[in-house]
Design a protein around this motif. Sequence first.
Motif, PDB file in Angstrom:
ATOM      1  N   ILE A  36       4.830  51.569  62.158  1.00  0.00           N
ATOM      2  CA  ILE A  36       4.306  52.035  60.866  1.00  0.00           C
ATOM      3  C   ILE A  36       2.895  52.582  61.034  1.00  0.00           C
ATOM      4  CG2 ILE A  36       3.451  51.195  58.632  1.00  0.00           C
ATOM      5  CD1 ILE A  36       5.983  49.449  58.479  1.00  0.00           C
ATOM      6  N   GLU A  37       2.090  51.867  61.781  1.00  0.00           N
ATOM      7  CA  GLU A  37       0.693  52.310  61.958  1.00  0.00           C
ATOM      8  C   GLU A  37       0.607  53.627  62.723  1.00  0.00           C
ATOM      9  OE1 GLU A  37      -1.781  48.151  61.526  1.00  0.00           O
ATOM     10  OE2 GLU A  37      -1.081  48.745  63.518  1.00  0.00           O
ATOM     11  N   LEU A  87       2.928  55.994  62.723  1.00  0.00           N
ATOM     12  CA  LEU A  87       3.392  57.022  61.787  1.00  0.00           C
ATOM     13  C   LEU A  87       2.321  57.320  60.737  1.00  0.00           C
ATOM     14  CD1 LEU A  87       5.854  58.747  61.241  1.00  0.00           C
ATOM     15  CD2 LEU A  87       6.865  56.875  59.954  1.00  0.00           C
ATOM     16  N   GLU A  88       1.671  56.278  60.297  1.00  0.00           N
ATOM     17  CA  GLU A  88       0.613  56.397  59.300  1.00  0.00           C
ATOM     18  C   GLU A  88      -0.535  57.278  59.830  1.00  0.00           C
ATOM     19  OE1 GLU A  88      -0.560  52.476  58.052  1.00  0.00           O
ATOM     20  OE2 GLU A  88      -2.144  53.275  56.810  1.00  0.00           O
ATOM     21  N   ASP A 100       7.458  46.539  64.259  1.00  0.00           N
ATOM     22  CA  ASP A 100       7.564  47.355  63.048  1.00  0.00           C
ATOM     23  C   ASP A 100       6.194  47.813  62.585  1.00  0.00           C
ATOM     24  OD1 ASP A 100      10.217  47.252  62.919  1.00  0.00           O
ATOM     25  OD2 ASP A 100      10.375  45.902  61.190  1.00  0.00           O
ATOM     26  N   LEU A 101       5.282  46.866  62.609  1.00  0.00           N
ATOM     27  CA  LEU A 101       3.923  47.152  62.142  1.00  0.00           C
ATOM     28  C   LEU A 101       3.276  48.242  62.998  1.00  0.00           C
ATOM     29  CD1 LEU A 101       1.832  46.306  60.052  1.00  0.00           C
ATOM     30  CD2 LEU A 101       0.977  44.655  61.689  1.00  0.00           C
ATOM     31  N   LEU A 160      -1.972  64.793  59.558  1.00  0.00           N
ATOM     32  CA  LEU A 160      -1.316  65.998  59.006  1.00  0.00           C
ATOM     33  C   LEU A 160      -1.942  66.372  57.655  1.00  0.00           C
ATOM     34  CD1 LEU A 160       1.190  68.038  58.982  1.00  0.00           C
ATOM     35  CD2 LEU A 160       2.340  66.292  57.652  1.00  0.00           C
ATOM     36  N   ILE A 161      -2.104  65.384  56.794  1.00  0.00           N
ATOM     37  CA  ILE A 161      -2.668  65.646  55.468  1.00  0.00           C
ATOM     38  C   ILE A 161      -4.124  66.104  55.581  1.00  0.00           C
ATOM     39  CG2 ILE A 161      -3.445  64.486  53.348  1.00  0.00           C
ATOM     40  CD1 ILE A 161      -0.762  63.049  53.318  1.00  0.00           C
ATOM     41  N   GLU A 162      -4.870  65.457  56.442  1.00  0.00           N
ATOM     42  CA  GLU A 162      -6.279  65.838  56.590  1.00  0.00           C
ATOM     43  C   GLU A 162      -6.419  67.261  57.122  1.00  0.00           C
ATOM     44  OE1 GLU A 162      -8.161  62.662  58.695  1.00  0.00           O
ATOM     45  OE2 GLU A 162      -8.258  61.451  56.876  1.00  0.00           O
ATOM     46  N   GLN A 175      -4.296  69.633  56.625  1.00  0.00           N
ATOM     47  CA  GLN A 175      -3.937  70.541  55.510  1.00  0.00           C
ATOM     48  C   GLN A 175      -5.109  70.673  54.540  1.00  0.00           C
ATOM     49  OE1 GLN A 175      -0.675  71.301  53.542  1.00  0.00           O
ATOM     50  NE2 GLN A 175       0.857  70.750  55.014  1.00  0.00           N
ATOM     51  N   LEU A 176      -5.760  69.555  54.259  1.00  0.00           N
ATOM     52  CA  LEU A 176      -6.905  69.585  53.336  1.00  0.00           C
ATOM     53  C   LEU A 176      -8.047  70.421  53.918  1.00  0.00           C
ATOM     54  CD1 LEU A 176      -7.079  65.869  52.060  1.00  0.00           C
ATOM     55  CD2 LEU A 176      -6.294  67.852  50.784  1.00  0.00           C
ATOM     56  N   LYS A 220      -7.050  74.195  53.809  1.00  0.00           N
ATOM     57  CA  LYS A 220      -7.055  74.784  52.463  1.00  0.00           C
ATOM     58  C   LYS A 220      -8.335  74.434  51.694  1.00  0.00           C
ATOM     59  CE  LYS A 220      -2.101  74.905  51.779  1.00  0.00           C
ATOM     60  NZ  LYS A 220      -1.008  74.564  50.903  1.00  0.00           N
ATOM     61  N   ILE A 241      -8.877  74.555  47.666  1.00  0.00           N
ATOM     62  CA  ILE A 241      -8.943  73.267  46.958  1.00  0.00           C
ATOM     63  C   ILE A 241     -10.265  73.139  46.197  1.00  0.00           C
ATOM     64  CG2 ILE A 241      -9.090  70.757  47.308  1.00  0.00           C
ATOM     65  CD1 ILE A 241      -7.005  71.145  49.573  1.00  0.00           C
ATOM     66  N   LEU A 276       0.648  60.945  59.960  1.00  0.00           N
ATOM     67  CA  LEU A 276       0.754  61.568  58.631  1.00  0.00           C
ATOM     68  C   LEU A 276      -0.630  61.786  58.021  1.00  0.00           C
ATOM     69  CD1 LEU A 276       3.811  59.644  57.156  1.00  0.00           C
ATOM     70  CD2 LEU A 276       3.712  62.074  57.630  1.00  0.00           C
ATOM     71  N   THR A 277      -1.515  60.817  58.227  1.00  0.00           N
ATOM     72  CA  THR A 277      -2.892  60.963  57.719  1.00  0.00           C
ATOM     73  C   THR A 277      -3.533  62.187  58.362  1.00  0.00           C
ATOM     74  OG1 THR A 277      -3.015  58.568  57.574  1.00  0.00           O
ATOM     75  CG2 THR A 277      -5.079  59.752  57.384  1.00  0.00           C
TER      76      THR A 277
END
Lengths: 92, 206
Positions: free
Chosen positions: B7-8, B10-11, B3-4, B17-19, B21-22, B25, B29, B14-15
């Motif tokens: 999760i890692e 996926l984390e 599980d861990l 993906l967000i970075e 996007q930042l 933009k 921003i 997602l990190t």
Amino acid sequence: MAMITGEEKAYCRGLTALKEKNYAAADKEFDVCGAAYGKSGGFQIMAVATKLLARLQQEKTMILKTAHAIEEAVSHGKETVVCRQGEQEETR
Amino acid sequence: MTDLKTIERLETRLTHLIESQLTRKKDQIDFLLGLNRIDDLLVDHERGRGVTSDVAGFLAEYRSRLRSETMTAAQRRRLGDFLSELFQRLRDSRDGDSAKLADEIKEWISSLGEGGFRLILKKPQEQAPLADRFQACLRWETEEMVALAAMHDHLLSCLDDVLKSAEVKVDPMYRHLAASMIYFLQMEGYKVDPYLKRLRRIQTET
């Protein structure tokens, strides 16, 4: 008199939290400004990803805590049923 | 631990993906965060707090980031309005440090280009024919709409932005643009009463 609205301020705080990788704080701020920015596709992706990351980090912390509790129980030579946060820990 | 690991993984994704996007933009921003900083400074100043060192910090951090060439015409105008407000507050403070900072802000506003600085008095101009002025107004509104559409996905969000500008700016064009958008939305079957009320309130206040 402020020149920008509360929602814009929340969005800015959310972006700052995101830059600092504080996903839980960013998630809270995006909830506040969601009504104003929610229709933007870019915002939606960012907000959902942030929410998921915040939850994943919470879950990860819980898993690690549980693993740590098991290790401690084993090293003390007791059989311990380790439960999730909020439930009572039972030691036999 | 499976599980861990999941999760890692996926984390990490997602990190990433967000970075991305930042990064994509970043200019937008930086612009928003810059405006937010100026707004905080204005609010602090209004509450009687000393803002000189914070303004100096802001200039050191944002002057090089918010360059004219990385902003749209609408962004330059909005930043110009915010900086003009800050300039006036500092100019009125009458201490040496504030005067220096005010000069630096004035320079920055001038570097934003035409329409940046709101305090310069213009000599009286001959009025162009009404039809020409109306066409100029429509051209300006089209340019403004292009910038707004790049920032927002829905016309209602654009309208909200225009109304905010109309609230803080003397330029009557924002009120005209807001009225035009409200009328269009009404024709398209949207409920426009709250927006109409806001526009009426702005109209009576300015």
